[in-house]
Design a protein around this motif. Structure first.
Motif, PDB file in Angstrom:
ATOM      1  N   GLN A 105       2.899 -25.046 -60.590  1.00 47.77           N
ATOM      2  CA  GLN A 105       2.111 -23.825 -60.709  1.00 47.77           C
ATOM      3  C   GLN A 105       1.326 -23.600 -59.422  1.00 47.77           C
ATOM      4  OE1 GLN A 105      -1.444 -23.512 -63.445  1.00 47.77           O
ATOM      5  NE2 GLN A 105      -0.003 -22.380 -64.713  1.00 47.77           N
ATOM      6  N   GLY A 109      -1.550 -24.871 -58.183  1.00 44.61           N
ATOM      7  CA  GLY A 109      -2.230 -24.632 -59.441  1.00 44.61           C
ATOM      8  C   GLY A 109      -2.750 -25.910 -60.069  1.00 44.61           C
ATOM      9  N   HIS A 166      -2.875 -17.335 -62.164  1.00 49.10           N
ATOM     10  CA  HIS A 166      -2.026 -18.525 -62.162  1.00 49.10           C
ATOM     11  C   HIS A 166      -0.605 -18.116 -62.503  1.00 49.10           C
ATOM     12  CE1 HIS A 166      -5.673 -20.915 -61.986  1.00 49.10           C
ATOM     13  NE2 HIS A 166      -6.146 -20.232 -63.010  1.00 49.10           N
ATOM     14  N   LEU A 167       0.355 -18.703 -61.792  1.00 47.66           N
ATOM     15  CA  LEU A 167       1.755 -18.381 -62.062  1.00 47.66           C
ATOM     16  C   LEU A 167       2.631 -19.567 -61.702  1.00 47.66           C
ATOM     17  CD1 LEU A 167       3.283 -16.399 -59.135  1.00 47.66           C
ATOM     18  CD2 LEU A 167       0.825 -16.767 -59.205  1.00 47.66           C
ATOM     19  N   ASP A 168       3.825 -19.619 -62.291  1.00 49.68           N
ATOM     20  CA  ASP A 168       4.781 -20.661 -61.971  1.00 49.68           C
ATOM     21  C   ASP A 168       5.350 -20.412 -60.581  1.00 49.68           C
ATOM     22  OD1 ASP A 168       4.438 -21.869 -64.422  1.00 49.68           O
ATOM     23  OD2 ASP A 168       6.122 -20.826 -65.365  1.00 49.68           O
ATOM     24  N   ARG A 174       3.652 -13.658 -63.529  1.00 49.58           N
ATOM     25  CA  ARG A 174       5.045 -14.051 -63.321  1.00 49.58           C
ATOM     26  C   ARG A 174       5.507 -13.406 -62.025  1.00 49.58           C
ATOM     27  NH1 ARG A 174       7.894 -12.906 -68.363  1.00 49.58           N
ATOM     28  NH2 ARG A 174       7.741 -10.715 -67.754  1.00 49.58           N
ATOM     29  N   VAL A 222      -2.695 -14.694 -66.209  1.00 54.20           N
ATOM     30  CA  VAL A 222      -1.441 -15.447 -66.144  1.00 54.20           C
ATOM     31  C   VAL A 222      -0.366 -14.490 -65.651  1.00 54.20           C
ATOM     32  CG1 VAL A 222       0.261 -16.803 -67.414  1.00 54.20           C
ATOM     33  CG2 VAL A 222      -2.172 -16.915 -68.052  1.00 54.20           C
TER      34      VAL A 222
END
Length: 464
Positions: A418, A413, A430-432, A457, A455
């Motif tokens: 990310q 990311g 986008h995610l962790d 998870r 966004v």
């Protein structure tokens, strides 16, 4: 030419325009690799620079000439240091204006259209053999014919090591050219008549891509859903081709672009219903919501017929999201015509769309039409249309919040810790997470949106 130069030649390709040009540029790299060319990201160090051009945008040819002026300076700098730089112009501008390019830009060594890039190694070799001559004595190679032979059959297979560098997603051209002759479009004149690749060629290339790590393939064609390829003496449409591709182990996702409403046949719509691998996101341009403008554009369908196709698709695949193309200010477009376009946008509800002001393309029927729309009116209409589409895109993104969707994680990311990928609807997500997530499809809960992305998870991995 020294032995060192022969073994370390550098190639720089600047690609303009559509995904098919991206695909063509990749195949030009593949064609030149056996002849000692390696790609470079630094144009100034290249032994060969190719401009792979697009004729769709306004003033496309002037942008090419501007770039050639810069290249002339770089070439002079290379020669002052004892080196050299060959220059070629490829693609649709080359096809449409080959002789003019050769006349106006003597710095160019070769000019060739989309149908000739399989001859690139031969053209480069011929050019190299005349480098010792004074420039005034050298004539550029111009190849803008539409050959009878299949250019794809003459290309080397994509190299695995290069395919790996291209990542988890790849383009694969299955069809080229167009027989529709929309009055605003140059494609039939630059890409030629519709030609479909044989099924065996496509399957072989797709398998090679998957073996190199590709998870998602986008099938390309100027009119891709008009595909009618040979399968051992039998004609196969895009729907059946999708079924054949779905049998390839390791291929996780399949997309295609760009389509014409008149070629969305029952078999292709059924494939969307039956194949999980076929993503529920369809780019289906309509261009205008006005029947009179559609007729002037030679689209050969009405607004109602387009809406009927959409209804049939969504009946087969209720989660289908739509993308479209719109042209505002086509000659003769009235205020009511434009309102009809806004209405069809409101009726369909697009996840995204591309919109443009009409501009004439020399050689097309539209270029000879009178009743041109004032530029200020075009600007105001484009703003209103884009405002509506942007609102729909924002609403579509918002509708994903709270849902869990499969995301193909493709890359690190923008922020540390990310990763990023794509949803089935081609949205950036986008995610962790760490690098171990890259290369697989994961279940991701959407928890928010930003301007152009979602966004998420991480929940559960569903594919390795």
């Amino acid at each position: 030419m020294t032995e060192t130069r022969a073994n370390t030649k550098k190639l720089f390709i600047k690609t303009y325009g559509c995904q098919m040009n991206v695909y063509d540029s990749d195949r030009m790299m593949d064609a030149l690799a056996p002849h000692g060319y390696e790609t470079t990201l630094d144009m100034a160090t290249a032994d060969l620079v190719l401009l792979n051009t697009c004729h769709i945008r306004e003033k496309a040819s002037e942008k090419v000439f501007s770039e050639l002026g810069r290249l002339k300076e770089l070439q002079s700098e290379r020669r002052a240091l004892g080196g050299d730089m060959m220059i070629g112009v490829a693609g649709c501008v080359a096809q449409a204006e080959g002789e003019e390019i050769a006349r106006r830009a003597p710095v160019v060594d070769m000019v060739f259209g989309p149908q000739a890039y399989h001859k690139l190694p031969e053209m480069v070799s011929r050019t190299e053999s005349t480098r010792h001559l004074h420039q005034a004595l050298r004539k550029p190679i111009v190849d803008t014919d539409f050959p009878e032979e299949d250019k794809f059959a003459h290309l080397p297979a994509a190299r695995k090591e290069v395919t790996i560098k291209r990542g988890l997603t790849a383009f694969l051209t299955v069809q080229e050219g167009c027989d529709k002759f929309c009055s605003f479009c140059v494609v039939p004149y630059t890409r030629g008549a519709e030609v479909s690749r044989p099924v065996s060629q496509i399957l072989a290339e797709a398998r090679g891509l998957v073996e190199a790590g590709v998870k998602e393939i986008t099938l390309l064609g100027q009119n891709v859903n008009a595909y009618h390829g040979d399968d051992e003496g039998r004609v196969v449409g895009l729907g059946e081709l999708a079924h054949r591709l779905a049998e390839i182990h390791g291929l996780e996702r399949l997309r295609y672009t760009t389509s014409h409403p008149r070629d969305m046949d029952d078999a292709l719509i059924a494939a969307h219903r039956d194949l999980d691998i076929l993503m529920p996101y369809l780019h289906l341009p309509v261009q205008s919501g006005s029947d009179s403008i559609l007729k002037a554009m030679n689209r050969r369908h009405t607004a109602a017929e387009y809406l009927k196709v959409i209804e049939t698709i969504k009946t087969a695949r209720p989660d289908m999201a739509l993308s479209g193309d719109f042209i505002v200010g086509f000659p003769g477009e009235t205020d009511q015509d434009f309102e009809d376009t806004l209405k069809i946008i409101a009726d369909v509800g697009y996840a995204s769309a591309y919109s443009f002001k009409y501009s004439t393309r020399p050689g097309t029927p539209g270029a000879n039409l009178g009743d041109q729309v004032d530029e200020a009116v075009k600007n105001e209409r484009l703003w209103r249309l884009q405002d509506l589409v942007n609102a729909q895109t924002t609403a579509f993104h918002a509708s994903c919040v709270g849902k869990t969707i499969p995301v193909l994680v493709e890359r690190p990311g923008r922020m540390p810790g990310q990763v990023g990928g794509r949803s089935p609807y081609l949205q950036a997500v986008h995610l962790d997470g760490g690098a171990e997530l890259i290369g697989a499809i994961h279940q991701v809960e959407i928890v928010g949106t930003s301007t152009n992305s979602l966004v998420g998870r991480l929940k559960v991995s569903v594919a390795a």
